[in-house]
Design a protein around this motif. Structure first.
Motif, PDB file in Angstrom:
ATOM      1  N   SER A  14       0.857  -1.178   0.000  1.00 16.10           N
ATOM      2  CA  SER A  14       0.000   0.000   0.000  1.00 16.10           C
ATOM      3  C   SER A  14       0.893   1.227   0.000  1.00 16.10           C
ATOM      4  CB  SER A  14      -0.896   0.003   1.228  1.00 16.10           C
ATOM      5  OG  SER A  14      -0.111   0.203   2.370  1.00 16.10           O
ATOM      6  N   SER A  35     -12.854   0.889  -2.882  1.00 19.82           N
ATOM      7  CA  SER A  35     -11.478   1.104  -2.412  1.00 19.82           C
ATOM      8  C   SER A  35     -11.356   2.441  -1.693  1.00 19.82           C
ATOM      9  CB  SER A  35     -10.508   1.156  -3.597  1.00 19.82           C
ATOM     10  OG  SER A  35     -10.670   0.052  -4.424  1.00 19.82           O
ATOM     11  N   ARG A  36     -10.289   2.549  -0.919  1.00 13.38           N
ATOM     12  CA  ARG A  36     -10.025   3.798  -0.213  1.00 13.38           C
ATOM     13  C   ARG A  36      -9.368   4.779  -1.187  1.00 13.38           C
ATOM     14  NH1 ARG A  36      -5.705   6.259   2.135  1.00 13.38           N
ATOM     15  NH2 ARG A  36      -6.009   7.243   4.163  1.00 13.38           N
ATOM     16  N   LYS A 175      -9.273   1.466 -11.643  1.00 14.61           N
ATOM     17  CA  LYS A 175      -8.820   2.438 -10.640  1.00 14.61           C
ATOM     18  C   LYS A 175      -7.778   3.375 -11.242  1.00 14.61           C
ATOM     19  CE  LYS A 175      -8.011  -0.537  -7.343  1.00 14.61           C
ATOM     20  NZ  LYS A 175      -7.169  -0.962  -6.235  1.00 14.61           N
ATOM     21  N   SER A 200      -6.190   3.571  -3.383  1.00 10.42           N
ATOM     22  CA  SER A 200      -5.670   2.384  -2.674  1.00 10.42           C
ATOM     23  C   SER A 200      -4.331   1.913  -3.211  1.00 10.42           C
ATOM     24  CB  SER A 200      -6.628   1.215  -2.797  1.00 10.42           C
ATOM     25  OG  SER A 200      -7.782   1.462  -2.111  1.00 10.42           O
ATOM     26  N   GLU A 246      -4.408  -8.281   0.295  1.00  9.05           N
ATOM     27  CA  GLU A 246      -5.775  -8.141   0.797  1.00  9.05           C
ATOM     28  C   GLU A 246      -6.714  -9.218   0.282  1.00  9.05           C
ATOM     29  OE1 GLU A 246      -6.797  -4.146  -0.111  1.00  9.05           O
ATOM     30  OE2 GLU A 246      -6.502  -3.469   1.952  1.00  9.05           O
TER      31      GLU A 246
END
Ligand code: ADP
Ligand code: MG
Length: 331
Positions: A14, A35-36, A175, A200, A246
């Motif tokens: 990350s 996602s963050r 993304k 992310s 993850e």
């Protein structure tokens, strides 16, 4: 650590950012595309930065509703529902995204393939111990995967999945595309000097971060994040990381990542994380996924043949491998 530089800390898989916040910065963190996402803008005034971040967020939401395969109302879902039945007219934007994804498939000899989604029902990447599907099951399922069966008609921007029950999904490129677009929107807004979009770990940074136009990226040891391998300084760049940390499952002590090899129908093994450094988050995203499938040697060969693109791979033994022209600075 050099305080004059904004530091991006690459933690195993990350990417965390230590952003030297100034008065005219604005930062927001929220969940988008599952996602963050983190948005930061640096502008003449804080109000301008805030407006730009808001516009960047709206752009990601717009893209999500176009490309999501979970949202039954999206054009992507409509294309999937009509696999083997008929061609579906889509927005030029989606059409172009699919065309670019197919180009990456051609470049990677099919390692990257958005029609991987035809077999994603075979696996649950929930970190548990699982049995592998039988060879028969796998071989039957990979019949659904083939980017060459995605028929594009540019005249009327239609997409037709020729194989019945096949599906496309943008998990390996979406993304990065969203990060690129959102940056583009923020960049064009009044007063904006620079900023960053981090989806992310798929991030793109541009312009002035309030202290400098150089962004510092620190590469950490996956075993011990307080220990760093070295750092890089970059200007207007993207660093995208795909990792198995993850979403994975294990079988007989082997860890299977959530990336599927279209040739075997098996999830990939052997690599823990791939980071791609390039000017473009979408290409970086797709190539990070591709390198997982190709494996270390073929993956680095591919990257070494591409201009302005570098890679860093951490294998399952925690060994770190670099593309030819990637030189880290030592601490
Ligand atoms: P991360 O989510 O860690 O950023 P990636 O960008 O590599 O990882 O995307 C992984 C996702 O890509 C998977 O969850 C899946 O949606 C999709 N995918 C899996 N295998 C392939 C493949 N061979 N080609 C293209 N996309 C894939
Ligand atoms: Mg990817």
């Amino acid at each position: 650590m050099n305080n004059l530089l904004t530091t991006i800390l690459l933690l195993f898989s990350s990417v965390a950012l230590l952003y030297g916040q100034t008065k005219s910065d604005h930062k927001e963190v929220l969940l988008l595309m599952g996602s963050r996402f983190e948005f930061t803008a640096n502008a003449d005034t804080e109000a301008q930065a805030k407006t730009a971040v808001g516009a960047g967020i709206e752009e990601v939401k717009r893209i999500e509703s176009l490309i999501s395969s979970w949202d039954s109302l999206s054009q992507t879902s409509e294309v999937n529902r009509n696999a083997g039945i008929r061609a579906i007219k889509v927005d030029l934007e989606l059409f172009e995204l699919i065309s670019r994804a197919i180009k990456i498939s051609e470049l990677t000899d099919g390692a990257f393939d958005i029609s991987f989604a035809g077999i994603d029902w075979l696996y649950t990447f929930d970190k548990s111990e699982q049995s592998l599907p039988s060879k028969e099951q796998r071989l039957k399922s990979i019949e659904k995967i083939d980017y060459r069966q995605i028929e594009l008609n540019r005249n009327d921007t239609t997409v037709f999945l020729k194989t019945k029950d096949s599906k496309i999904g943008f998990g390996g490129i979406g993304k990065g595309y969203a990060a690129n677009r959102s940056m583009q929107i923020m960049k064009e807004m009044t007063g904006i000097k620079g900023g960053l979009v981090n989806a992310s770990g798929d991030l793109i940074a541009w312009g002035d971060n309030g202290k400098s136009d150089q962004w510092k990226i620190q590469i950490s040891n996956p075993e011990d994040i307080n220990q760093t391998f070295g750092w890089l300084e970059l200007k207007d760049m993207s660093i995208v990381t795909s990792g198995d940390y993850e979403r994975y499952f294990t079988h007989d002590d082997i860890r299977y990542a959530h990336i599927i090899n279209p040739r075997t129908g098996l999830p990939t093994t052997g690599i823990k994380s791939v980071s791609i450094i390039s000017p473009d988050a979408e290409i970086g995203d797709a190539l990070a996924t591709s390198v997982f499938v190709l494996g270390r040697e073929k993956g680095l060969d591919l990257i070494d043949g591409l201009k302005n693109i570098e890679a860093l791979i951490i294998d399952d033994q925690n060994e770190i491998h670099y593309s030819k022209n990637l030189k880290l600075n030592e601490e």
